[in-house]
Design a protein around this motif. Structure first.
Motif, PDB file in Angstrom:
ATOM      1  N   SER A  30       0.823  -1.215   0.000  1.00 27.14           N
ATOM      2  CA  SER A  30       0.000   0.000   0.000  1.00 27.14           C
ATOM      3  C   SER A  30       0.853   1.259   0.000  1.00 27.14           C
ATOM      4  O   SER A  30       0.455   2.289   0.553  1.00 27.14           O
ATOM      5  CB  SER A  30      -0.934  -0.002   1.215  1.00 27.14           C
ATOM      6  N   VAL A  31       2.029   1.182  -0.607  1.00 22.15           N
ATOM      7  CA  VAL A  31       2.942   2.328  -0.661  1.00 22.15           C
ATOM      8  C   VAL A  31       3.413   2.519  -2.101  1.00 22.15           C
ATOM      9  O   VAL A  31       3.879   1.576  -2.738  1.00 22.15           O
ATOM     10  CB  VAL A  31       4.163   2.122   0.264  1.00 22.15           C
ATOM     11  N   TRP A  32       3.290   3.744  -2.589  1.00 20.91           N
ATOM     12  CA  TRP A  32       3.658   4.060  -3.971  1.00 20.91           C
ATOM     13  C   TRP A  32       4.585   5.265  -3.989  1.00 20.91           C
ATOM     14  O   TRP A  32       4.541   6.106  -3.093  1.00 20.91           O
ATOM     15  CB  TRP A  32       2.397   4.389  -4.777  1.00 20.91           C
ATOM     16  N   LEU A  33       5.394   5.358  -5.032  1.00 17.91           N
ATOM     17  CA  LEU A  33       6.290   6.482  -5.261  1.00 17.91           C
ATOM     18  C   LEU A  33       5.852   7.206  -6.519  1.00 17.91           C
ATOM     19  O   LEU A  33       5.393   6.578  -7.481  1.00 17.91           O
ATOM     20  CB  LEU A  33       7.728   5.984  -5.418  1.00 17.91           C
ATOM     21  N   LEU A  34       6.001   8.524  -6.519  1.00 21.12           N
ATOM     22  CA  LEU A  34       5.509   9.319  -7.633  1.00 21.12           C
ATOM     23  C   LEU A  34       6.368  10.563  -7.804  1.00 21.12           C
ATOM     24  O   LEU A  34       6.705  11.223  -6.816  1.00 21.12           O
ATOM     25  CB  LEU A  34       4.056   9.741  -7.358  1.00 21.12           C
ATOM     26  N   THR A  35       6.707  10.880  -9.033  1.00 15.06           N
ATOM     27  CA  THR A  35       7.358  12.142  -9.355  1.00 15.06           C
ATOM     28  C   THR A  35       6.305  13.039  -9.983  1.00 15.06           C
ATOM     29  O   THR A  35       5.693  12.672 -10.991  1.00 15.06           O
ATOM     30  CB  THR A  35       8.519  11.933 -10.349  1.00 15.06           C
ATOM     31  N   THR A  36       6.074  14.208  -9.388  1.00 19.11           N
ATOM     32  CA  THR A  36       5.019  15.092  -9.874  1.00 19.11           C
ATOM     33  C   THR A  36       5.280  16.524  -9.437  1.00 19.11           C
ATOM     34  O   THR A  36       5.957  16.756  -8.434  1.00 19.11           O
ATOM     35  CB  THR A  36       3.638  14.638  -9.345  1.00 19.11           C
ATOM     36  N   ALA A  37       4.724  17.459 -10.182  1.00 16.25           N
ATOM     37  CA  ALA A  37       4.764  18.864  -9.789  1.00 16.25           C
ATOM     38  C   ALA A  37       3.541  19.217  -8.943  1.00 16.25           C
ATOM     39  O   ALA A  37       3.469  20.303  -8.380  1.00 16.25           O
ATOM     40  CB  ALA A  37       4.813  19.756 -11.033  1.00 16.25           C
ATOM     41  N   ALA A  38       2.596  18.298  -8.850  1.00 14.36           N
ATOM     42  CA  ALA A  38       1.375  18.547  -8.075  1.00 14.36           C
ATOM     43  C   ALA A  38       1.689  18.600  -6.583  1.00 14.36           C
ATOM     44  O   ALA A  38       2.665  18.004  -6.114  1.00 14.36           O
ATOM     45  CB  ALA A  38       0.350  17.449  -8.349  1.00 14.36           C
ATOM     46  N   THR A  39       0.864  19.291  -5.833  1.00 16.92           N
ATOM     47  CA  THR A  39       1.042  19.361  -4.383  1.00 16.92           C
ATOM     48  C   THR A  39       0.598  18.060  -3.730  1.00 16.92           C
ATOM     49  O   THR A  39      -0.169  17.280  -4.313  1.00 16.92           O
ATOM     50  CB  THR A  39       0.217  20.512  -3.781  1.00 16.92           C
ATOM     51  N   ALA A  40       1.077  17.836  -2.512  1.00 20.87           N
ATOM     52  CA  ALA A  40       0.643  16.666  -1.750  1.00 20.87           C
ATOM     53  C   ALA A  40      -0.867  16.689  -1.562  1.00 20.87           C
ATOM     54  O   ALA A  40      -1.538  15.664  -1.662  1.00 20.87           O
ATOM     55  CB  ALA A  40       1.361  16.625  -0.396  1.00 20.87           C
ATOM     56  N   LYS A  41      -1.431  17.868  -1.315  1.00 20.50           N
ATOM     57  CA  LYS A  41      -2.881  17.995  -1.135  1.00 20.50           C
ATOM     58  C   LYS A  41      -3.629  17.584  -2.403  1.00 20.50           C
ATOM     59  O   LYS A  41      -4.625  16.869  -2.339  1.00 20.50           O
ATOM     60  CB  LYS A  41      -3.254  19.423  -0.743  1.00 20.50           C
ATOM     61  N   ALA A  42      -3.145  18.017  -3.557  1.00 20.89           N
ATOM     62  CA  ALA A  42      -3.803  17.676  -4.820  1.00 20.89           C
ATOM     63  C   ALA A  42      -3.767  16.171  -5.069  1.00 20.89           C
ATOM     64  O   ALA A  42      -4.769  15.581  -5.499  1.00 20.89           O
ATOM     65  CB  ALA A  42      -3.158  18.427  -5.982  1.00 20.89           C
ATOM     66  N   ILE A  43      -2.623  15.550  -4.786  1.00 23.07           N
ATOM     67  CA  ILE A  43      -2.517  14.093  -4.953  1.00 23.07           C
ATOM     68  C   ILE A  43      -3.430  13.392  -3.959  1.00 23.07           C
ATOM     69  O   ILE A  43      -4.146  12.452  -4.304  1.00 23.07           O
ATOM     70  CB  ILE A  43      -1.056  13.634  -4.793  1.00 23.07           C
ATOM     71  N   ARG A  44      -3.412  13.836  -2.699  1.00 16.65           N
ATOM     72  CA  ARG A  44      -4.297  13.254  -1.681  1.00 16.65           C
ATOM     73  C   ARG A  44      -5.756  13.337  -2.106  1.00 16.65           C
ATOM     74  O   ARG A  44      -6.509  12.372  -2.000  1.00 16.65           O
ATOM     75  CB  ARG A  44      -4.120  13.965  -0.339  1.00 16.65           C
ATOM     76  N   ASP A  45      -6.163  14.487  -2.611  1.00 16.40           N
ATOM     77  CA  ASP A  45      -7.552  14.674  -3.017  1.00 16.40           C
ATOM     78  C   ASP A  45      -7.915  13.773  -4.189  1.00 16.40           C
ATOM     79  O   ASP A  45      -9.012  13.203  -4.233  1.00 16.40           O
ATOM     80  CB  ASP A  45      -7.820  16.137  -3.350  1.00 16.40           C
TER      81      ASP A  45
END
Length: 91
Positions: A30-45
């Protein structure tokens, strides 16, 4: 880094599709890695939209120059960590 905990009844279909669509790499169950310019909040949402209301999710920014150590992770996850954080500490 994204981690989550799904409650019953578990339905991972939409979550797994989202992870594939955003290019996330699985580190553990249940753990993933991601490279993104998005905020943590945006990914969480975005992830929350695929989960039930009582499921848990956390998104944490990992930064270059940090240290990491792992055991029995996939080559893809190890490569991601080495490429985005630092080289692994010697065992």
């Amino acid at each position: 880094m994204i981690t989550y905990d799904n409650s019953y009844p578990r339905d991972y279909g939409a979550l797994y599709k989202l992870m594939a669509d955003i290019g996330a790499v699985r580190l553990a169950q249940s753990v993933w890695l991601l490279t993104t310019a998005a905020t943590a909040k945006a990914i969480r949402d975005a992830i929350s939209a695929t989960l039930q209301s009582d499921d848990r999710v956390a998104v944490v920014q990992l930064q270059s120059g940090g240290h990491w150590a792992a055991r029995n992770v996939s080559f893809a996850a190890g490569d991601w960590l080495s490429g985005h954080i630092s080289m692994a500490e010697a065992a």
